[in-house]
Scaffold this motif. Structure first.
Motif, mmCIF file in Angstrom:
data_model
loop_
_atom_site.group_PDB
_atom_site.id
_atom_site.type_symbol
_atom_site.label_atom_id
_atom_site.label_comp_id
_atom_site.label_asym_id
_atom_site.label_seq_id
_atom_site.Cartn_x
_atom_site.Cartn_y
_atom_site.Cartn_z
ATOM 1 N N GLY A 194 0.783 -1.236 0.000
ATOM 2 C CA GLY A 194 0.000 0.000 0.000
ATOM 3 C C GLY A 194 0.809 1.276 0.000
ATOM 4 N N LEU A 195 2.128 1.195 -0.116
ATOM 5 C CA LEU A 195 2.954 2.402 -0.153
ATOM 6 C C LEU A 195 2.963 2.989 -1.563
ATOM 7 C CD1 LEU A 195 6.003 1.321 2.035
ATOM 8 C CD2 LEU A 195 4.269 3.009 2.627
ATOM 9 N N MET A 196 2.853 4.330 -1.647
ATOM 10 C CA MET A 196 2.870 5.018 -2.937
ATOM 11 C C MET A 196 3.860 6.175 -2.863
ATOM 12 S SD MET A 196 -1.188 5.082 -3.844
ATOM 13 C CE MET A 196 -0.907 5.761 -5.475
ATOM 14 N N ALA A 197 4.813 6.179 -3.783
ATOM 15 C CA ALA A 197 5.877 7.185 -3.758
ATOM 16 C C ALA A 197 5.331 8.612 -3.789
ATOM 17 C CB ALA A 197 6.830 6.957 -4.926
ATOM 18 N N GLY A 198 4.359 8.852 -4.686
ATOM 19 C CA GLY A 198 3.809 10.209 -4.802
ATOM 20 C C GLY A 198 3.228 10.710 -3.500
ATOM 21 N N LYS A 199 2.496 9.854 -2.807
ATOM 22 C CA LYS A 199 1.883 10.270 -1.538
ATOM 23 C C LYS A 199 2.936 10.464 -0.453
ATOM 24 C CE LYS A 199 -2.805 8.607 -2.252
ATOM 25 N NZ LYS A 199 -3.930 7.815 -1.718
ATOM 26 N N LEU A 200 4.003 9.642 -0.481
ATOM 27 C CA LEU A 200 5.079 9.822 0.496
ATOM 28 C C LEU A 200 5.688 11.219 0.377
ATOM 29 C CD1 LEU A 200 6.904 6.354 0.361
ATOM 30 C CD2 LEU A 200 5.667 7.306 2.315
#
Length: 936
Positions: A890-896
């Motif tokens: 569930g990790l997303m680079a853009g949201k990080l």
């Protein structure tokens, strides 16, 4: 098939049928009665009317035409976003026959393409044919019916089921009350899950039965007496909705699954824009729709509002970008105002997606659109920069007023129960630039309506005031009524003794009307005069002058002691007037030189003459540098020759129609007109430059001084603008340019030195560049005009050469630095990739080190999550990377990046697998790393 493949398949099919594939016409229509090009046939009207012969052999063509329907008779604006198929801008695929083939081939080929080549299920197709009622034109289109019947029978289908009769509204096309016309035959597609409606939804405005193609058979001419006669040459005009075709083919998985209602927005026509919007906003598009277009907007869920906003913005950016690429600018009247409304509507919906107005978002969508459609519409590529700049400027400007307007709306809307007052709606429009449809939208979202009758009443009052004040007024004088007459003596005199006829106090000035004046009032592009009035030994400044009927009123300070009957002296600010006159005369010389060097058809479209510059708008293609140089030289030769400038008043009938005398406004001239001529003998109307003009001028071209063109460029489709300076203004501009060149040369030399030093440190490379003596202003102030131009030209060539050297050196440096950064990244990754866990690391180094680190993770197929920080000594460069394992969790680079960058005062974004950002607060490095570790 992709959208591009579908379009190309259409072209390929008709190319096989010997059609010439022609480019789309501009969205700027040829017909003065249209706001925009709104149908594929617009560019072919002269061929249908017989005024021009079609230039194709054989006389048949195919194309895709950009169309806009967002104003006037055809207006789909309010439906956009609420249903699956209405757009303000769309493509119309079409094939055309100009007196060549007719119904049999047109219908047969439509079947061959749609059924045989594309694979549409024949049993889901319904063809309509024209069936007139009593009093309607023409007769039942038996010919079309028979052709369709044969095709359906060949597919094992009953023609009585598949062919539907249509009325005059749906199946008879007319260009106007008179002129070419004829019956239509449409193809509709049944999109219901079972496909068993038996044609009952045809032309019932259902999105489950869509018209995809309309074949128009132009075979009659409508006469003025109401009769119809057969045309000697019969034509075919077809139009297929491109987005609808893509929707059906892609939305049904190539006709294998009709369980979901197809939508234009689910196609790859719109999806790339949605993906970019998702990246910019951090929100996700959902392909959901209200139950009806007329749904109560106050009852729509937040998720539905976001989906509508995605669709509206995606539609509107297409309309805006294509229009701007065709030179249609945003403005306050006509089609230009329609575009401004569309932009403001898009910006308003942007707030729904979280765009706050602190930065612009519409320009960020342009590259996506250009990459997607620039291949078929090259104007998007050519005008990319201009499109972005216009969107940036307009969006930023509207954001400034939108916040204030929204605040006012929120504070006052609670005072209304069911109907919002028209006065309030007008105030929003007049003060904050809110289009009325935007106010209606804000109200609809709260279950309110707007009192439109009152709004229209106030709008009409404003229009009437506008009609009463055709010219720009520098002071308010709308309430002054006067029968006074002022004689203008400013053509020959700079000062005059005159008598005060009337005095009118205003809010901030005193308007004084005299019986004579040397003051020129602003008109025809020439600025009005300034100066002074001497009365009873006291001097009062005259800030401006304006026309009131047949009189001229001079604006003095409110405290000026001037009374009716006083004898006063009016004096011009002569230096200001002389500079204006020089620029005005130079404008006439420029117009003449344009005809000599470019085209006699280069007609004036507007002008401005001030003491510091002139602006001249004209219809033409882009000028070459050689043409600009030739125009400059021609004008300066005339100035150096010292030709006389004179004028004569003659009856308009004597000069009307003379092609050697420039005339611009036809019947707007009075019985007597004033002709300004340069060269020739006075009173003889034999000059080389002659124009009807009411402005003031020098007496000899030598008084103009040196003439220099500062810029030349496009301001609209087919309209160019030249800005130029002359006399003291030209020398002043040249001095500034020379100083600018000196500074730039020093900067370039310094930059070049730095680059050389860095290159030597990296690979011992050296760069040589030519030396050039600095240009001194004294060189420009002496010698002939040709010498001055040569000096300037060599200066420009030298600066360009120096720039080129710097650019090449910079490229070499960048390549070397990139290689060094790649080596640094390899060394760093060798250490941090020893474990499989998430990576949170910081590095000191150049900014491009971050990209090399990200590239290294990708090359090594790193499956986990990483948050990397590079400190270049000025700011922190942030990178987030999420491999397959990380995304599965569930990790997303853009949201990080969006969540972590603000901790150090930064921002950024990107895709789910890779994203980048930057932050200025370097002292927050440790806190940023700690927060990243918690996230990962």
């Amino acid at each position: 098939m992709t959208a591009n493949e579908i379009r190309q398949s259409f072209f390929d099919f008709f190319k096989e049928k010997q059609h010439t594939i022609v480019p789309s016409a501009s969205l700027m229509p040829q017909s003065p009665g249209l706001l925009f090009t709104n149908a594929g046939m617009n560019q072919f009207v002269p061929y249908f009317l017989g005024t021009d012969k079609a230039p194709y052999d054989p006389a048949r063509a195919a194309d895709t035409q950009k169309c806009i329907r967002a104003g006037g008779k055809h207006n789909d604006l309010e439906d956009v976003g609420y249903d699956s198929y209405h757009h303000t801008m769309f493509e119309m695929l079409g094939n055309w026959s100009f007196g060549d083939y007719f119904k049999e081939q047109a219908i047969q080929w439509s079947w061959d393409l749609v059924v045989e080549r594309w694979g549409f299920p024949a049993d889901r197709l319904y063809a309509t044919v024209y069936m007139p009622s009593e009093g309607d034109p023409g007769h039942f289109d038996q010919e079309a019916y028979d052709i369709w019947a044969k095709l359906f029978e060949g597919a094992g289908l009953d023609p009585k089921r598949q062919i539907v009769n249509g009325n005059v509204k749906d199946n008879f096309w007319m260009m106007g009350e008179t002129g070419p016309c004829g019956p239509c035959s449409e193809l509709h597609v049944d999109l219901t899950p079972e496909g068993d409606t038996d044609g009952k939804l045809v032309n019932m405005d259902s999105d489950l039965c869509i018209e995809i193609w309309n074949l128009v058979f132009i075979q009659y001419n409508a006469e003025a007496d109401g009769s119809f006669r057969d045309l000697p040459a019969r034509h075919v005009d077809t139009g297929m909705g491109f987005e609808r075709a893509c929707s059906i083919m892609q939305g049904t998985k190539n006709f294998t699954d009709f369980s979901q209602k197809p939508t234009n927005y689910a196609t790859d026509v719109f999806q790339p824009i949605f993906r970019k919007l998702e990246q910019l906003s951090g929100k996700t598009y959902q392909d959901i729709y209200p139950e009806s277009v007329d749904a109560d907007k106050s009852q729509i869920s937040p998720e539905m509002k976001e989906a509508i906003a995605f669709r509206v913005i995606a539609d509107h950016i297409r309309t805006l970008s294509f229009s701007l690429a065709d030179g249609i600018l945003l403005g306050n009247t006509g089609r230009n105002y329609v575009l401004r409304r569309i932009l403001r509507r898009a910006v308003r919906y942007g707030r729904t997606l979280g765009f706050t107005g602190e930065t612009t978002f519409l320009p960020e969508l342009v590259d996506t659109l250009v990459d997607q459609m620039g291949g078929i519409f090259p104007e998007l590529v050519e005008r990319r920069k201009a499109v972005k700049e216009n969107l940036q400027r307009e969006e930023a400007s509207f954001n400034e007023t939108l916040d204030r307007g929204l605040a006012m709306f929120e504070s006052e809307v609670g005072n209304y129960q069911q109907v919002v007052g028209g006065e309030f709606a007008f105030k929003l429009y007049d003060t904050f630039g809110f289009p009325i449809d935007l106010t209606q939208l804000l109200c609809a979202e709260r279950g309110l309506k707007v009192d439109m009758s009152k709004f229209e009443e106030l709008m009409e009052q404003q229009r009437e005031l506008g009609r009463q004040a055709r010219t720009q007024a520098l002071v308010r004088a709308a309430d002054i009524a006067t029968d006074a007459v002022t004689e203008f003596v400013g053509f020959e005199q700079d000062e005059v003794v005159t008598k005060v006829l009337e005095v009118h106090p205003q809010d901030d000035s005193l308007l004084v009307i005299t019986d004579k004046t040397p003051f020129y009032v602003e008109m025809g592009g020439q600025l009005g005069d300034q100066g002074e009035m001497r009365c009873n030994g006291v001097i009062w400044p005259v800030a401006s002058v304006q026309q009131l009927g047949l009189s001229r009123a001079h604006a003095l300070p409110l405290e000026a002691d001037v009374a009716v009957g006083d004898e006063v002296t009016l004096s011009l600010e002569t230096m200001r007037r002389r500079r204006i006159e020089a620029h005005h005369t130079a404008t006439h010389l420029l117009h003449w030189a344009l005809h000599e060097e470019v085209s006699e058809d280069a007609a004036q479209q507007g002008s401005l003459v001030t003491r510091t510059r002139l602006r001249f708008d004209f219809n033409s293609g882009a000028l070459t540098q050689d043409q600009i140089d030739a125009i400059e030289l021609k004008v300066n030769d005339c100035i150096e020759a010292g030709d006389p400038v004179s004028w004569i008043e003659v009856p308009h009938e004597e000069v009307k129609g003379r092609k050697d005398i420039q005339q611009f406004f036809g019947d707007k001239y009075g019985e007597l007109v004033r002709v300004v001529q340069i060269g020739g003998e006075e009173q003889s109307l034999d000059g080389y430059s002659m124009e009807l003009c009411g402005g003031t001028h020098v007496r000899n071209t030598k008084e103009v001084g040196f003439f220099k063109i500062r810029s030349e460029g496009a301001i609209a489709s087919g309209i160019r603008r030249i800005e130029a300076v002359c006399g003291e203004a030209a020398y002043s501009w040249l001095r500034k340019e020379s100083e600018k060149n000196k500074v730039e040369e020093e900067e370039l030399r310094s930059k070049l030195g730095t680059i050389n030093q860095q290159l030597e440190e990296l690979d011992q490379a050296t760069v040589r560049y030519p030396d050039f003596p600095r240009i001194m202003v004294s060189l420009l102030m002496e010698g002939t005009f040709r010498q001055k131009n040569r000096v300037l030209k060599k200066s420009v060539e030298h600066m360009q050469g120096l720039r080129d050297v710097v650019i090449e050196a910079g490229k070499k440096l960048k390549k070397a630095q990139s290689g060094a950064a790649a080596k640094m990244a390899d060394a760093a990754l060798a250490d941090v990739l020893l474990s499989d866990g998430p990576i949170v690391e910081s590095f000191a180094g150049p900014a491009n080190l971050l990209q090399e680190l990200m590239n290294g993770l990708k090359k090594k197929q790193f499956a986990g999550a990483a948050f990397l920080i590079v400190d270049d000594g000025e700011k922190l460069h942030l990178g987030a990377f999420c491999g397959e394992d990380a995304k599965a969790k569930g990790l997303m680079a853009g949201k990080l990046i969006q969540e972590l960058a603000p901790l150090a005062g930064g921002k950024g974004g990107g895709r789910p697998d890779q994203a980048r950002g930057a932050a200025p607060e370097r002292d927050q490095l440790d806190a940023l790393k700690s927060a990243a570790e918690d996230k990962l």
